[in-house]
Design an enzyme around this catalytic site. Structure first.
Site, short mmCIF file in Angstrom:
data_model
loop_
_atom_site.label_atom_id
_atom_site.label_comp_id
_atom_site.label_asym_id
_atom_site.label_seq_id
_atom_site.Cartn_x
_atom_site.Cartn_y
_atom_site.Cartn_z
CG ASP A 104 -1.96 1.11 1.24
OD1 ASP A 104 -2.39 1.50 0.29
OD2 ASP A 104 -2.16 1.65 2.45
CD GLU A 107 -0.58 -6.07 6.99
OE1 GLU A 107 -1.12 -5.92 5.89
OE2 GLU A 107 -1.16 -5.25 8.15
CE1 TYR A 151 -3.95 -1.41 9.62
CE2 TYR A 151 -4.62 0.79 10.20
CZ TYR A 151 -3.46 -0.20 9.58
OH TYR A 151 -2.16 0.30 9.38
CD GLU A 168 0.71 -1.38 9.47
OE1 GLU A 168 -0.36 -1.38 8.85
OE2 GLU A 168 1.82 -1.99 9.06
C1 GCB Z 1 -1.58 -2.29 6.57
C2 GCB Z 1 -0.47 -2.36 5.84
C3 GCB Z 1 0.03 -1.01 5.57
C4 GCB Z 1 -1.19 -0.14 4.99
C5 GCB Z 1 -2.20 -0.12 5.99
C6 GCB Z 1 -3.60 0.59 5.57
O1 GCB Z 1 -1.90 -3.06 7.42
O2 GCB Z 1 0.75 -2.95 6.76
O3 GCB Z 1 1.08 -0.87 4.43
O4 GCB Z 1 -0.88 1.07 4.53
O5 GCB Z 1 -2.41 -1.35 6.42
O6 GCB Z 1 -3.87 1.75 5.86
O7 GCB Z 1 -4.21 -0.09 4.99
#
Ligand code: GCB
Length: 676
Positions: A192, A445, A498, A534
């Protein structure tokens, strides 16, 4: 087709000391305005057929100005350069002074990083080839230089990613699809961030004596009471004037200086150790008043002359004395260290991933403003100059390989593995002397629920620990705690989740329960410290709503408050679940274009231009409070326990009554929380 990459790598990975000036070394930076062109032929191979390196690039066709270092993508107004895939050609000219032309000097050419594949010619002769962005490569160019004259340096870089590059990607050809233009293809990848390309870090020439210091490896041990430390070192010396001859006896002297330049201790020999009594330890921000203390290890190498040693080379290496251990929690110098950090990117307006001191120093000032004590080099190794600043500013680094986007089984094959092992070798060799680096992360990941991932990650993690037994190793996992197969081999469990965004979008009310369950499961399952590596939510600067809605600044503030409450319940106690938290992301950053990305990834707490969104103030309040709290705790401990409690009356007498009361109260609560 995009040219297949079949190459022999000619560079030395064993020993790639940062180019430093000294009484025996000079450095010449070739950064500046270079000439540039892309090879737009359908096979991207005209440059090779016509041997563009053999003449001035301008003679091969139209060239434009291109800054080095910088990504080339955002420099022009030309969309075909922004999205270019294939070989891009760079050229510069420089003067090599006559003074370098002598029997005792070697000249090295060093590329800080070029993404992704690079071939290098000097005056029409190929001198290097290197696979992988983000890491330096170099070679001895003494025999290819025109001394006292102009030299032409040509570098071709290819940003094509395949299932076996790191990071992996794929070229999709649309041959036979009548509704697409002839020859149309796209580059796809599963990570990403935008696949910026070009010469990303400075290109330098530096001189060394023929008999030179090739490699220095250091580590340290500290006694439990911090009263004494041992610095271990190993120095490798090479002598290019004597290849094939009987090796001379080298003389190596190692002097350790404190930050004022005073000599602490010295020794001699290619490997050994130096004792430091009452060492000034290296501490990250928040653990001590004296942050980022660095000693200088001065290494002198030469021959044993008839009457006295003849020194030929001198290298000064900054080192920090500290230990990193992992038991129930992560410890620095034997004391628990709680990570309050950010995930970052090397990503800036216009220059893309190109190194730029203004942007780098600004980012460090923002980290300080936030109160953060750490970051992860997500998702690739960062510039060496950044690592040096981390050492000095006491910012802890989790140092990551560019293994991101490994989402399918064809990424876990021997071809990738052997490249992955090389990359780990290059990364560890480059960064192992940085006290700020406390852990290696071998990937982000990967699909670690796939059966081949278990053996694959066991192998790469073992390699990292074999190359550097002084640091823990991990990878960052987003597979489920019940499906992941590779975390049994990590030292610290690092997970991404998230909650309130990809999970339960729009529902902050479930965050505490679900997050707490998730982190506790990981902790119970692996019995290792857990870092929530994260978490976050998209927030577009200037979008507001109350009650908060996704993509507004208020929504990210709400997501933060729920996370903080959960983190606080999990980071304390005698066997804490959590060893750290890292918000994703420090700043908005560029990504591939997609319907799920509104002009890049907007999870930054700062905009891409480094201005704070309102969530930045929320996180700042927390990080600063935690940082100050831990300074107070640690300082109290050092002041009072370290100085044998009240035995040191002189020290106590110097305190005001108010400070004494304050210290006594804090000490009391500290002892209760820590030991009772
Ligand atoms: C993740 C990735 C990261 C992305 C992030 C996102 O899990 O490790 O590279 O930018 O999510 O914002 O989706």
């Amino acid at each position: 087709r995009i040219i297949a990459i079949v190459c022999v790598i000619i560079h030395s990975a064993n020993g790639i000391l940062y180019p430093m000036e000294s009484e025996s070394r000079q450095v010449k930076d070739l950064s500046g305005r270079w000439r540039f062109r892309t090879d737009n032929s359908s096979g991207r191979d005209t440059g090779f057929q016509e041997r563009w390196w053999e003449r001035r690039l301008a003679e091969t066709g139209h060239v434009i100005d291109m800054p080095v270092p910088a990504s080339y993508n955002d420099i022009t107004q030309d969309k075909s350069i922004r999205d270019f895939v294939g070989w891009a050609w760079y050229e510069t000219t420089f003067f090599a002074p006559n003074a370098w032309n002598n029997e005792v000097t070697n000249v090295w050419l060093r590329v800080g990083s070029a993404h992704y594949y690079a071939m290098v010619w000097l005056n029409g002769e190929q001198v290097m080839e290197h696979e992988g962005g983000h890491l330096p490569f170099e070679c001895d160019v003494t025999m290819s230089l025109n001394f006292g004259a102009t030299n032409r340096l040509t570098i071709a870089v290819n940003n094509t990613l395949t299932p076996n590059t790191l990071p992996p990607g794929e070229i999709n050809h649309y041959n036979g699809k009548d509704d697409y233009p002839a020859g149309y293809f796209t580059q796809e990848y599963e990570f990403d961030f935008f696949n910026y390309a070009g010469i990303h870090r400075p290109v330098k020439l530096y001189t060394t004596p023929r008999l030179r210091i090739g490699e220095i490896v250091t580590s340290s041990d500290v006694t439990a009471d911090h009263a004494s430390a041992t610095v271990h070192y190993q120095v490798t010396v090479t002598d290019s004037s004597r290849v094939g001859q009987e090796m001379a006896s080298y003389n190596i002297t190692v002097v350790l200086e404190d930050s004022t330049g005073a000599i602490v201790n010295k020794t001699s020999g290619g490997s050994g150790s130096i004792t430091v009594t009452q060492p000034m330890l290296w501490w990250p921000v928040g653990m001590h008043d004296q942050v980022g203390y660095l000693y200088t290890m001065v290494v002198y190498a030469g021959r044993l002359g008839l009457s006295a040693p003849i020194t030929t080379d001198v290298y000064r290496l900054k080192i920090g004395i500290r230990t990193v251990t992992v038991d129930q929690t992560l410890k620095i110098n034997g004391r628990p260290f709680y990570v309050i950090g950010v995930g970052k990117h090397e990503d800036w307006d216009v220059r893309g991933k190109g190194f730029d001191w203004s942007m780098v120093v600004k980012d460090f000032n923002l980290l300080d403003w936030l109160g953060a004590n750490a970051f992860r080099t997500s998702h690739y190794p960062y510039a060496e100059e950044i690592m040096q600043m981390c050492d000095e500013r006491g910012i802890v680094v989790i140092d990551e390989c560019p293994a991101v986007g490994m989402r399918s089984a064809n990424n876990f094959v021997n071809k990738t593995l052997s490249h992955h092992l090389n990359v780990i070798g290059e990364l560890v060799t480059r960064d192992r002397n940085h006290p700020s680096v406390i852990m290696w992360s071998v990937a982000n990941e990967p699909s670690s629920q796939l059966p081949p991932a278990a053996q694959y990650f066991k192998t790469v993690l073992d390699r990292a620990r074999e190359l550097d037994p002084t640091r823990p190793a991990t990878f960052v996992c987003n597979a489920g705690y019940d499906s992941d197969l590779a975390t049994p081999y990590v030292d610290v469990v690092c997970v991404n989740k998230y909650e309130g965004w990809y999970d339960d979008p729009g529902h902050v009310e479930v965050i505490q329960k679900r997050l707490s369950y998730f982190l506790t499961q990981w902790h119970e399952k692996r019995s290792k410290p857990v870092i929530h590596m994260e978490w976050g939510a998209g927030a577009i600067a200037g979008f507001h709503s109350d009650p908060s809605l996704m993509y507004t600044e208020e929504y990210l503030c709400d997501v933060m408050r729920e996370h903080f409450a959960t983190f606080d319940s999990l980071r304390t106690g005698s066997n804490p679940v959590l060893a750290g938290e890292m918000i994703w992301n420090f700043a908005d950053f560029a990504t591939a274009q997609a319907t799920t990305r509104a002009y890049g990834n907007r999870k930054g707490i700062f905009t891409r231009q480094r201005q704070p969104k309102s969530p930045a103030f929320v996180i700042r309040d927390r990080y600063r409070a935690l940082r100050n709290q831990s300074v107070a705790e640690r300082q109290t401990e050092l002041d009072l326990i370290g100085k044998h409690w009240v035995g040191d009356y002189a020290f106590l007498e110097n305190m005001t009554q108010a400070r004494l009361n304050d210290v006594t109260t804090r000490l009391h609560s500290f002892i209760i929380s820590r030991y009772i």
